[in-house]
Motif scaffolding. Structure first.
Motif, PDB file in Angstrom:
ATOM      1  N   GLN A   1      -3.565  -9.855  10.266  1.00 46.96           N
ATOM      2  CA  GLN A   1      -2.243  -9.434  10.730  1.00 46.96           C
ATOM      3  C   GLN A   1      -1.229 -10.555  10.571  1.00 46.96           C
TER       4      GLN A   1
ATOM      5  N   HIS B   1      -1.713  -4.685   7.217  1.00 42.85           N
ATOM      6  CA  HIS B   1      -1.686  -3.650   8.261  1.00 42.85           C
ATOM      7  C   HIS B   1      -3.100  -3.462   8.820  1.00 42.85           C
TER       8      HIS B   1
ATOM      9  N   GLN C   1      -5.148  -0.560   7.180  1.00 44.72           N
ATOM     10  CA  GLN C   1      -5.614  -0.911   5.836  1.00 44.72           C
ATOM     11  C   GLN C   1      -6.789  -1.884   5.929  1.00 44.72           C
TER      12      GLN C   1
ATOM     13  N   PRO D   1      -1.465  -0.925  -0.553  1.00 44.84           N
ATOM     14  CA  PRO D   1      -1.495  -0.528   0.863  1.00 44.84           C
ATOM     15  C   PRO D   1      -1.054   0.908   1.115  1.00 44.84           C
TER      16      PRO D   1
ATOM     17  N   ILE E   1      -2.104   3.565   4.231  1.00 49.58           N
ATOM     18  CA  ILE E   1      -1.146   3.666   5.340  1.00 49.58           C
ATOM     19  C   ILE E   1       0.110   4.425   4.957  1.00 49.58           C
TER      20      ILE E   1
END
Length: 106
Positions: free
Chosen positions: A33, A38, A41, A99, A103
């Motif tokens: 993070q 994310h 992910q 990603p 997401i």
């Protein structure tokens, strides 16, 4: 992300899924993070990587367990496992590098 993928492949080949997540998730998720990954992910990539480790010899106990249950030699079964392992590795690379796939609808 590459280091996490390799780490979770190793963790998945040695440990079961739940203990690996309980032990290493709290350590690696905050680091990911902080790098801008994310959490959803990262979780998907971690689970797929552990699944790859589960069926990858020489330590993949899921592979050897499946061979023992079906009474097939691991050497013979590996020819049939290679396309599956290649597809799973490709899916991990794609989901880690794009990603939006994991997401995009959140």
């Amino acid at each position: 992300m590459v280091v996490s993928i390799l780490a979770f492949v190793v963790f998945g080949s040695i440990l079961e899924g739940i203990p690996a997540i309980v032990l290493f998730g709290p350590l690696l998720v905050p680091a990911a993070q902080s790098l801008g990954v994310h959490p959803v992910q990262y979780a998907i990539v971690a689970l797929l990587s552990m699944g790859l480790g589960l069926f990858t010899p020489p330590f993949g106990y899921g592979y050897y367990m499946a061979c023992a249950v079906t009474k097939v030699s691991p050497d013979i079964a590996m020819r049939n496992m290679l396309p599956y392992l290649a597809a799973l590795a490709l899916a991990i690379v794609i989901i880690a590098s794009v990603p939006w796939i994991s997401i995009g609808l959140l």
